[in-house]
Design an enzyme around this catalytic site. Structure first.
Site, PDB file in Angstrom:
ATOM      1  N   LYS A  40      34.381 -15.745  -2.388  1.00 44.30           N
ATOM      2  CA  LYS A  40      34.210 -15.426  -3.808  1.00 44.30           C
ATOM      3  C   LYS A  40      34.059 -16.687  -4.641  1.00 44.30           C
ATOM      4  CE  LYS A  40      35.530 -12.561  -7.613  1.00 44.30           C
ATOM      5  NZ  LYS A  40      36.308 -11.408  -8.113  1.00 44.30           N
TER       6      LYS A  40
ATOM      7  N   GLU B 140      27.152 -13.886 -13.840  1.00 46.00           N
ATOM      8  CA  GLU B 140      26.315 -12.858 -13.250  1.00 46.00           C
ATOM      9  C   GLU B 140      24.944 -12.779 -13.933  1.00 46.00           C
ATOM     10  OE1 GLU B 140      28.371  -9.308 -11.373  1.00 46.00           O
ATOM     11  OE2 GLU B 140      27.215  -8.318 -12.938  1.00 46.00           O
TER      12      GLU B 140
ATOM     13  N   LYS C 185      36.540 -12.270 -14.618  1.00 43.02           N
ATOM     14  CA  LYS C 185      36.157 -11.012 -15.252  1.00 43.02           C
ATOM     15  C   LYS C 185      37.412 -10.312 -15.761  1.00 43.02           C
ATOM     16  CE  LYS C 185      31.800  -9.656 -13.066  1.00 43.02           C
ATOM     17  NZ  LYS C 185      31.109  -8.604 -12.289  1.00 43.02           N
TER      18      LYS C 185
ATOM     19  N   ASN D 202      29.347  -6.884  -6.036  1.00 43.74           N
ATOM     20  CA  ASN D 202      29.426  -5.473  -6.421  1.00 43.74           C
ATOM     21  C   ASN D 202      29.041  -4.527  -5.279  1.00 43.74           C
ATOM     22  OD1 ASN D 202      30.199  -5.976  -9.133  1.00 43.74           O
ATOM     23  ND2 ASN D 202      28.078  -6.438  -9.662  1.00 43.74           N
TER      24      ASN D 202
ATOM     25  N   HIS E 103      40.665   2.475  -6.407  1.00 45.10           N
ATOM     26  CA  HIS E 103      39.446   1.680  -6.535  1.00 45.10           C
ATOM     27  C   HIS E 103      38.957   1.176  -5.179  1.00 45.10           C
ATOM     28  CE1 HIS E 103      36.477  -1.099  -8.052  1.00 45.10           C
ATOM     29  NE2 HIS E 103      37.074  -2.092  -7.433  1.00 45.10           N
TER      30      HIS E 103
ATOM     31  N   GLU F 170      38.139  -4.589   0.047  1.00 48.92           N
ATOM     32  CA  GLU F 170      37.477  -5.746  -0.556  1.00 48.92           C
ATOM     33  C   GLU F 170      37.363  -6.899   0.448  1.00 48.92           C
ATOM     34  OE1 GLU F 170      36.028  -5.962  -3.439  1.00 48.92           O
ATOM     35  OE2 GLU F 170      36.834  -4.311  -4.641  1.00 48.92           O
TER      36      GLU F 170
ATOM     37  N   HIS G 265      30.219  -0.930  -5.178  1.00 52.28           N
ATOM     38  CA  HIS G 265      30.836  -0.591  -6.452  1.00 52.28           C
ATOM     39  C   HIS G 265      30.035   0.412  -7.272  1.00 52.28           C
ATOM     40  CE1 HIS G 265      33.383  -3.922  -5.378  1.00 52.28           C
ATOM     41  NE2 HIS G 265      34.092  -3.804  -6.476  1.00 52.28           N
TER      42      HIS G 265
ATOM     43  N   HIS H  99      32.080   3.437  -8.294  1.00 50.43           N
ATOM     44  CA  HIS H  99      32.462   3.735  -9.671  1.00 50.43           C
ATOM     45  C   HIS H  99      32.087   5.160 -10.060  1.00 50.43           C
ATOM     46  CE1 HIS H  99      32.720  -0.741 -11.116  1.00 50.43           C
ATOM     47  NE2 HIS H  99      33.809  -0.330 -10.487  1.00 50.43           N
TER      48      HIS H  99
END
Length: 374
Positions: free
Chosen positions: A232, A242, A148, A251, A272, A190, A254, A258
């Site tokens: 992952k 996705e 990504k 996600n 983040h 994460e 997220h 976000h």
């Protein structure tokens, strides 16, 4: 040395993890450096000013043993580098260097540098290669793997981008010794995510060993990085773009996170990883509200987050907006479809799932409640 394969049809690549790797980078990256050696060209590296200052000499020393030199494109640290203006400058720089579709550009830094470099390489000459050398924990366990790439716009974060897989990822856990403690904790969010979304045993391991990971104890840190990347890699191999809902599991935290980042101006006020940490805690609380997760499991998740030195609620942010204001930010999420937004929720530790029946007015009411209680 630990080598993990990201198995994609026709585009598989390896993630190499080794302490001290950066000091012998030329030996590991030889296949990607050879075109520069044979044509007597400098090797293009992208970094931010901090990473460039810390690692320029190590890269120069490693490349010199192969008779090579680096050419650097350096950006300012932070999300501001993921912009149209910087993307234009970077692609112009690559074209002026004469980078070809068979060449590889090296991204040395955190997620911002990796995202920016990957997107530039996705569009330069309709796609050239790039190699990730992540220097933050967050980038090592998350953004450097999976393809990504994106920049930010006024409409939101990562809304302009492309799927463009790296040719290789080289991880040296020792570079994390230079990382500020706050950035280390942000990356650790994460790591927690992988246990919470699908690996209850790893989550339990983190409950026992997480302080060692954050403290950069070599054995614990390397184990956490490797376990996270394997998780992952499995998900990306199953759902690269996705489209089936499997990759959406990544996600977790997220969507809430976000919205909080947007409300705090995508600034250093909330990193983040910190936003993801709060987002995961909120996902747990909302799952309890829906009667799908026990309060005890949600408390376990929030406790691990808080004990890691990460924020586990919105109280520490000083946010005074309404739940509806946060929901307005969510409406700009790139996953929004036909007026609905899928949410990653939990049935228990290690049991994340994609919920497509969430009502945004219920999310607003829930967030109002959380804001009052935090």
């Amino acid at each position: 040395m630990d080598v993990i394969s990201v198995a994609l049809a026709g585009r598989s690549y390896d993630v190499t993890i080794e302490r001290g790797l950066l000091n012998s980078f030329d030996a590991h990256a030889r296949p990607f450096l050879e075109p520069y050696s044979s044509s007597n060209r400098k090797v293009p590296f992208v970094a931010d000013t901090n990473t460039h200052k810390i690692f320029e000499q190590a890269i120069a020393k490693s490349l010199s043993s192969a008779g090579l030199e680096a050419d650097w494109f350096v950006v300012e640290p932070g999300e501001g580098a993921k912009s149209w203006a910087i993307l234009e400058k970077l692609t112009d720089w690559l074209l002026n260097l004469g980078v070809t579709r068979s060449d590889h550009v090296f991204a040395l830094g955190g997620g911002v540098v990796g995202d920016l470099t990957g997107f530039a390489c996705a569009i330069a000459k309709r796609g050239c290669g790039f190699v990730q050398i992540p220097t933050t924990l967050l980038a090592q366990v998350d953004s450097s793997v999976g393809g990504k790439t994106a920049i930010n716009t006024k409409a939101g974060k990562n809304l302009i981008g492309a799927f463009h897989q790296p040719a290789a990822v080289f991880i040296d856990p020792m570079v994390l010794d230079t990382l500020p403690d706050r950035e280390m904790r942000a990356g650790y969010a994460e790591v927690i995510k992988y246990g919470l979304l699908g690996d209850a045993a790893f989550f339990a391991w983190l409950e026992a060993n997480g302080t060692d990971v954050v403290a950069r104890e070599p054995t614990a840190l390397t184990h956490a990085i490797g376990t996270s990347i394997r998780a992952k890699a499995r998900i990306v191999a199953e759902d690269e773009r996705e489209t089936t809902g499997v990759r959406a599991l990544l996600n977790l935290g997220h969507t809430f996170g976000h919205a909080l980042e947007a409300e705090t101006g995508f600034s250093d006020r909330l990193l983040h990883g910190e936003a993801v940490a709060i987002g995961m805690a909120l996902a747990g609380h909302y799952s309890v509200r829906r009667g799908q997760m026990s309060g005890a499991d949600a408390a376990r998740a929030a406790k691990l987050i808080a004990e890691s030195g990460l924020p586990a609620d919105m109280g520490s942010l000083g946010i005074t907006c309404s739940g509806e204001k946060l929901v307005d930010h969510m409406r700009h999420d790139k996953k929004m479809e036909s007026g609905t937004l899928p949410f990653l929720l939990l049935k228990g530790i290690g049991q994340a799932y994609l919920a497509r029946d969430v009502k945004m007015d219920d999310i607003a009411a829930f967030l109002d409640q959380e804001l009052r209680s935090s």
